[in-house]
Write a protein that holds these residues in place. Structure first.
Motif, PDB file in Angstrom:
ATOM      1  N   LEU A   1      -3.651  12.139  -1.350  1.00 60.95           N
ATOM      2  CA  LEU A   1      -3.049  12.491  -2.637  1.00 60.95           C
ATOM      3  C   LEU A   1      -4.094  13.083  -3.589  1.00 60.95           C
ATOM      4  CD1 LEU A   1      -0.679   9.439  -3.138  1.00 60.95           C
ATOM      5  CD2 LEU A   1       0.000  11.809  -2.719  1.00 60.95           C
ATOM      6  N   GLU A   2      -5.297  12.522  -3.586  1.00 61.64           N
ATOM      7  CA  GLU A   2      -6.364  13.051  -4.438  1.00 61.64           C
ATOM      8  C   GLU A   2      -6.744  14.458  -4.021  1.00 61.64           C
ATOM      9  OE1 GLU A   2      -9.825  10.605  -4.903  1.00 61.64           O
ATOM     10  OE2 GLU A   2      -8.608   8.860  -5.442  1.00 61.64           O
ATOM     11  N   ARG A   3      -6.790  14.710  -2.715  1.00 63.60           N
ATOM     12  CA  ARG A   3      -7.146  16.038  -2.212  1.00 63.60           C
ATOM     13  C   ARG A   3      -6.165  17.091  -2.679  1.00 63.60           C
ATOM     14  NH1 ARG A   3      -8.983  14.148   2.770  1.00 63.60           N
ATOM     15  NH2 ARG A   3      -6.882  14.147   3.613  1.00 63.60           N
ATOM     16  N   ARG A   4      -4.916  16.693  -2.855  1.00 62.53           N
ATOM     17  CA  ARG A   4      -3.881  17.645  -3.252  1.00 62.53           C
ATOM     18  C   ARG A   4      -3.941  17.897  -4.733  1.00 62.53           C
ATOM     19  NH1 ARG A   4       1.256  16.681   0.500  1.00 62.53           N
ATOM     20  NH2 ARG A   4       0.129  16.624   2.447  1.00 62.53           N
TER      21      ARG A   4
ATOM     22  N   ASP B   1      -4.703   3.238   6.497  1.00 63.22           N
ATOM     23  CA  ASP B   1      -4.931   2.346   5.372  1.00 63.22           C
ATOM     24  C   ASP B   1      -4.369   2.991   4.114  1.00 63.22           C
ATOM     25  OD1 ASP B   1      -6.856   1.327   3.043  1.00 63.22           O
ATOM     26  OD2 ASP B   1      -6.943  -0.127   4.677  1.00 63.22           O
ATOM     27  N   LEU B   2      -4.153   2.202   3.109  1.00 62.65           N
ATOM     28  CA  LEU B   2      -3.710   2.728   1.830  1.00 62.65           C
ATOM     29  C   LEU B   2      -4.696   3.773   1.311  1.00 62.65           C
ATOM     30  CD1 LEU B   2      -1.688   2.665  -0.498  1.00 62.65           C
ATOM     31  CD2 LEU B   2      -3.004   0.761  -1.460  1.00 62.65           C
ATOM     32  N   ASP B   3      -5.975   3.570   1.573  1.00 61.73           N
ATOM     33  CA  ASP B   3      -6.977   4.541   1.142  1.00 61.73           C
ATOM     34  C   ASP B   3      -6.755   5.909   1.781  1.00 61.73           C
ATOM     35  OD1 ASP B   3      -8.284   2.797  -0.570  1.00 61.73           O
ATOM     36  OD2 ASP B   3      -9.610   2.058   1.014  1.00 61.73           O
ATOM     37  N   ASP B   4      -6.270   5.944   3.018  1.00 61.70           N
ATOM     38  CA  ASP B   4      -5.978   7.221   3.669  1.00 61.70           C
ATOM     39  C   ASP B   4      -4.921   7.989   2.882  1.00 61.70           C
ATOM     40  OD1 ASP B   4      -7.715   6.855   5.951  1.00 61.70           O
ATOM     41  OD2 ASP B   4      -6.236   5.430   6.727  1.00 61.70           O
TER      42      ASP B   4
END
Length: 94
Positions: A91-94, A83-86
């Motif tokens: 990206l947020e984790r990075r 999903d786009l959320d994945d």
């Protein structure tokens, strides 16, 4: 463009995957005889075109090819049941 644009595009891709309208390019990507390999080829083609546009310092072409690249990437994510959320979470984790 807003964050909603990517969400709307991904939702449209998902609906095309579910409904498979005959006149849709996205449908052709999901139903091509080469399967996922066809989308991978398109992703590679768009990546190359994006690189060449950047190398040529052609901002307009770079934007167009980048949009094609993102679109084909979203199709691939959908094919892989992501999903786009994945993507956004990674990206947020990075």
């Amino acid at each position: 463009m807003t964050d909603d644009t990517l969400r709307e595009l991904f939702d449209l891709i998902e609906s095309r995957k579910a409904e498979l309208p005959e006149d849709s390019y996205t449908t052709r990507l999901f139903t091509h005889e080469k399967g996922k390999n066809y989308v991978l080829e398109k992703l590679g083609e768009e990546t190359t075109e994006t690189i060449l546009a950047a190398k040529d310092d052609d901002g307009e072409e770079l934007a167009a090819e980048s949009a094609d690249l993102v679109y084909h990437l979203l199709v691939l994510l959908s094919m892989q049941e992501l999903d786009l959320d994945d993507l956004l979470e990674e990206l947020e984790r990075r």
